[in-house]
Enzyme design. Structure first.
Site, mmCIF file in Angstrom:
data_model
loop_
_atom_site.group_PDB
_atom_site.id
_atom_site.type_symbol
_atom_site.label_atom_id
_atom_site.label_comp_id
_atom_site.label_asym_id
_atom_site.label_seq_id
_atom_site.Cartn_x
_atom_site.Cartn_y
_atom_site.Cartn_z
ATOM 1 N N GLY A 139 0.838 -1.197 0.000
ATOM 2 C CA GLY A 139 0.000 0.000 0.000
ATOM 3 C C GLY A 139 0.872 1.246 0.000
ATOM 4 O O GLY A 139 0.999 1.921 1.021
ATOM 5 N N TYR A 140 1.474 1.514 -1.111
ATOM 6 C CA TYR A 140 2.404 2.657 -1.213
ATOM 7 C C TYR A 140 1.788 3.813 -2.004
ATOM 8 O O TYR A 140 1.363 4.809 -1.446
ATOM 9 C CB TYR A 140 3.717 2.218 -1.895
ATOM 10 C CG TYR A 140 4.689 1.451 -1.016
ATOM 11 C CD1 TYR A 140 4.399 1.125 0.300
ATOM 12 C CD2 TYR A 140 5.932 1.059 -1.517
ATOM 13 C CE1 TYR A 140 5.303 0.424 1.084
ATOM 14 C CE2 TYR A 140 6.841 0.365 -0.742
ATOM 15 C CZ TYR A 140 6.527 0.044 0.561
ATOM 16 O OH TYR A 140 7.418 -0.640 1.328
ATOM 17 N N SER A 141 1.762 3.660 -3.331
ATOM 18 C CA SER A 141 1.356 4.779 -4.195
ATOM 19 C C SER A 141 -0.079 5.230 -3.923
ATOM 20 O O SER A 141 -0.944 4.429 -3.550
ATOM 21 C CB SER A 141 1.466 4.374 -5.667
ATOM 22 O OG SER A 141 2.803 4.185 -6.027
ATOM 23 N N SER A 160 -0.557 -3.867 -6.710
ATOM 24 C CA SER A 160 -0.527 -5.183 -7.357
ATOM 25 C C SER A 160 -1.064 -6.241 -6.413
ATOM 26 O O SER A 160 -0.790 -6.208 -5.210
ATOM 27 C CB SER A 160 0.904 -5.542 -7.749
ATOM 28 O OG SER A 160 1.343 -4.685 -8.777
ATOM 29 N N GLU A 173 15.666 -5.367 -1.585
ATOM 30 C CA GLU A 173 15.551 -6.244 -2.726
ATOM 31 C C GLU A 173 16.654 -7.267 -2.685
ATOM 32 O O GLU A 173 17.785 -6.944 -2.379
ATOM 33 C CB GLU A 173 15.696 -5.433 -4.008
ATOM 34 C CG GLU A 173 14.456 -4.695 -4.353
ATOM 35 C CD GLU A 173 14.637 -3.957 -5.656
ATOM 36 O OE1 GLU A 173 14.687 -4.614 -6.684
ATOM 37 O OE2 GLU A 173 14.749 -2.731 -5.599
ATOM 38 N N THR A 199 10.589 5.005 -10.501
ATOM 39 C CA THR A 199 10.907 5.230 -11.920
ATOM 40 C C THR A 199 12.419 5.319 -12.139
ATOM 41 O O THR A 199 13.186 5.545 -11.203
ATOM 42 C CB THR A 199 10.294 6.554 -12.429
ATOM 43 O OG1 THR A 199 10.937 7.639 -11.737
ATOM 44 C CG2 THR A 199 8.794 6.608 -12.199
ATOM 45 N N GLU A 209 13.922 7.661 -13.491
ATOM 46 C CA GLU A 209 14.366 9.018 -13.141
ATOM 47 C C GLU A 209 14.653 9.104 -11.641
ATOM 48 O O GLU A 209 15.653 9.682 -11.220
ATOM 49 C CB GLU A 209 13.292 10.046 -13.537
ATOM 50 C CG GLU A 209 13.151 10.258 -15.043
ATOM 51 C CD GLU A 209 12.468 9.090 -15.760
ATOM 52 O OE1 GLU A 209 11.762 8.295 -15.106
ATOM 53 O OE2 GLU A 209 12.657 8.970 -16.984
#
Lengths: 377, 396
Positions: free
Chosen positions: B132-134, B166, B249, B378, B380
């Protein structure tokens, strides 16, 4: 798996960097541009004292018996300061050829001198009309009693004008294929009939055109087997390519460090230019190139040191590092702006060095072709 | 410097290879499923596979035994990841999220009760998290999350909306970043919670991605009451924990291992295929492109090995993980592009068409390609992390 240097390797690395920082600042490369010999003799003697010239030479021949990783560490440190001189042609090209293919007598005669700094060597391989690689050899060596007579022209022969011996790859036989009939000769640099012309090159190094005009060489001076030099040269090219990669890693690390420091320091619009994302992202791209070059080069050097097959890894390293070096040094200029376009600024030394290393022993495209072959294409 | 593996490690590699050979689900293999598939069927296969691995202790190989792992080294994890990816074993984002990110964070910041509650079932493959991030107004600027968790007695009350979540429609729990102090600077008012997805007040609305899969979702929190024990770590310290989790990760070494397989597949394809009468492999352009991909995949592999090496030495990867993320995702884009160019007009056909090439995998990879430089931060943002965190370039 250990991606760090051993204690000994770390000591070698830091002492090499300290030494070169002090003894070979970038001013030396500028000075040597106009110097006839192309290297400071005092520096050469000190390198011999440090054992660098005999780094790969076994102790039995007065060397220090190191491995290829040690050599790579020294080359990287040299790349950091764009160190000029005949180290690469002597230690990597000449030295490794003799170590790999020389007879016991040749080793006994030459290696101690090499380790002591009394010998400058080079390899004469490229020819007009050839590109990269080792199979286009048209310089002829014809047997005449106990001697061979060499005729033809070699190009891009580093330090031939000061070399005690030129290792010359010549054709002794037409051979069934271009790979056959090539022989490696140890030619005295002062032999009658040799004409050396130093070429004015991009990176101020001393690459020569060498014309052999009826140069007579004793048959004993063949290195390795008569007519079987191809595999020796291929093997040597592989190691030389990885050696160049090590130099490039040092070269682009310095160019990169200079650039990041400048980006933090230089102010425009009232803030350091390194705070702008356009500059930050250029820098991030340089990190990928530099870190990638470092690891892929170390992997290849490690494989050579371990005596493992390295063809694929060496070509991968040279392909990546060649292109990465060009990108990094170009971005170095871009981020520095006009100041680095001045002769007095060091960035162009790195830009020049990177290109010279890129085209030595096969550029990126050449090695991609080798990779493709090994992929089965 | 040593790029080699020990005898024991090589033996483990063979063991993994042998296991995959006998146990790999047929259906996954024959249909050429990929990691970015998301259907009821792919989910079921992946779940079953995870449970099998979990039973062997391989799903969470490096975790301590008390939490369902085998306490093995990061190098063994690397070997397992490499072999699984090379073989293309069933996998989905849920494994990376649950085993790779959320649980290691709980291990670091959670209470004993939380560890006991979540870690062993996760290691068995019986529990999954979604992230539950974005939020609609907190994408790259993740610290701007506005979903609020307000303390109320023994509970928190959550209100707000998450997006791009997701597998929210399948997950058991949500690993939620919520604002607990609206008055503090944005980085200092976020906390992390574990929220049961069955809690009343949660609505999951599907978003269909460009591959046609229902993979991510919008998640609405409407007065969702969660117990106080849902808070993981310190209140208002969530941003710091979240940043650590993003660095958690695994080496990501599965990426280059998988790419190597795809490259080899394309090489084989080029050897077997003629275009206008000429074998594809004779095309110099094709040769150079594939060789360049192979070189880049090798560089990526080594950069991933560096992450494992940092982990062995108990160092938390910092900018190094961003390096592999940005380089790896852009490499996968290049790989998809080269693959599509090699397939030419056949690149338009997905699995199901009798004219589809290579199971349509390249086609799906190409469609998935735009997501690579977006999801998980991203390209960037990754480059900015490399520049600011890695190189110390100033923010202003």
């Amino acid at each position: 798996m250990d991606l760090e240097f051993t204690k000994e390797q770390k000591i070698l690395k830091s002492s090499a960097r300290d030494f070169l920082k002090k003894e070979c600042p970038s001013s030396v490369m500028r000075e040597m541009k106009e110097d006839e010999k192309g290297y400071p003799e005092a520096l050469w003697a000190k390198m011999a004292d440090l054992g660098w010239l005999g780094v790969m030479v076994p102790e039995a021949y007065d060397g220090i018996g190191g491995n290829f990783m040690d050599l790579a560490i020294i080359l990287e440190a040299m790349g950091e300061v764009c160190c000029p001189g005949p180290f690469f042609s002597t230690v990597v090209l000449g030295g490794l050829a003799i170590l790999d293919a020389g007879s016991e007598e040749q080793k006994k005669l030459l290696l101690p001198k090499l380790a002591n700094g009394d010998l400058i060597l080079t390899l004469a391989l490229s020819e007009p009309g050839a590109w990269y690689g080792t199979s286009v050899i048209n310089v002829q060596a014809v047997a005449d009693k106990d001697e061979y007579v060499i005729n033809g022209t070699k190009l891009f022969v580093e330090n031939a004008h000061i070399a005690d011996y030129i290792l010359c790859a010549a054709r002794t036989d037409k051979g069934g294929s271009p790979d056959e009939g090539i022989t490696l000769f140890l030619v005295d640099g002062k032999s009658k009939g040799i004409t050396c012309t130093v070429l004015d090159t991009l990176a101020y190094d001393k690459q020569c055109e060498v014309v052999f005009d009826n140069v007579r060489v004793p048959a004993d001076n063949i290195i390795g087997e008569n007519g079987k030099a191809f595999s020796v040269l291929e093997n040597l090219q592989e190691k030389a390519a990885v050696g160049k990669c090590a130099e490039m890693v040092g070269c682009i690390q310095t160019a990169f460090d200079m650039t990041v420091a400048y980006a933090k320091d230089r102010k425009q619009f009232g803030r350091p230019i390194g705070s702008f994302q356009a500059i930050q992202h250029h820098c991030a791209n340089m990190v990928i190139d530099v870190d990638g070059a470092r690891f892929i080069t170390y992997q290849a050097a490690w494989k050579i040191a371990e005596g493992l097959p390295t063809s694929m890894e060496a070509s991968m390293a040279k392909a990546w590092t060649s292109d990465a070096s060009r990108r990094v040094t170009f971005l170095g200029h871009q981020i520095h702006g006009a100041i680095s376009f001045c002769e007095e600024h060091d960035m162009h030394l790195y830009y020049r060095k990177a290109k010279a290393a890129e085209v030595a022993f096969g550029d990126g495209d050449y090695h991609l072709e080798k990779v493709a072959q090994q992929l089965g294409l | 410097m040593d790029f080699g593996f020990t005898k024991e490690q090589e033996a483990f590699r063979l063991e993994v290879r042998e296991y995959i050979k006998t146990e790999m689900p047929q259906k996954w293999e024959t249909l050429g499923y990929t990691v970015w598939e998301e259907t009821d069927e792919s989910w079921a296969i992946t779940q079953e596979w995870n449970r099998k691995l979990g039973a062997k202790g391989w799903l969470a190989l490096t975790w301590p035994e008390e939490y369902g792992g085998l306490g093995r080294s990061p190098v063994d994890q690397l070997i397992l990841d490499e072999e699984m990816a090379a073989a293309g074993t069933p996998t989905g984002v849920e494994t990376m999220i649950t085993i790779g990110w959320v649980c290691p964070t709980i291990m670091l910041f959670g209470t004993d009760e939380q560890k006991k509650k979540y870690l062993p079932p996760a290691a068995r493959g019986e529990l999954t998290f979604c992230l539950g991030y974005s939020e609609p107004d907190a994408g790259s600027d993740l610290a701007a999350v506005s979903t609020a968790a307000v303390e109320d007695g023994d509970t928190f009350v959550v209100n707000g909306q998450k997006v791009w979540t997701s597998i929210a429609h399948r997950a058991d729990y949500c690993w939620l970043a919520a604002r607990t102090d609206p008055d503090a600077p944005k980085h200092k008012g976020v906390s992390m919670f574990v929220v049961d997805m069955k809690s009343p007040g949660i609505t999951v609305r599907p978003l269909i991605n460009i591959l046609g899969f229902h993979s991510f979702n919008e998640v609405f929190f409407d007065n969702v009451i969660i117990p106080k024990e849902s808070l993981v770590g310190e209140k208002n310290n969530g941003w710091y924990q979240l940043a650590i989790a993003l660095d958690f990760e695994r080496s990501g070494v599965g990426g280059p291992a998988r790419m190597k397989q795809v490259i080899d597949g394309l090489v084989q394809y080029c050897k077997e295929t003629k275009r206008n009468g000429t074998p594809l492999w004779k095309d110099k352009g094709v040769q150079q492109e594939l060789a360049r991909l192979a070189v880049d995949a090798e560089v990526l592999r080594l950069l991933c090995y560096r992450i494992t090496w940092l982990q062995i030495n108990k160092k938390t990867p910092n900018y190094e993980a961003s390096v592999t993320k940005v380089f790896g995702s852009e490499l996968l884009d290049r790989l998809s592009n080269v693959g599509m160019r090699i397939l030419g007009p056949y690149s338009q056909l997905d699995r199901g068409s009798k004219w589809a090439q290579l199971h349509g995998g390249i086609t799906r990879s190409y469609l998935n390609s735009p997501s690579m430089g977006i999801g998980g931060g991203t390209s960037e943002i990754q480059r900015s992390i490399i520049a600011m965190r890695g190189l110390g370039l100033p923010r202003k």
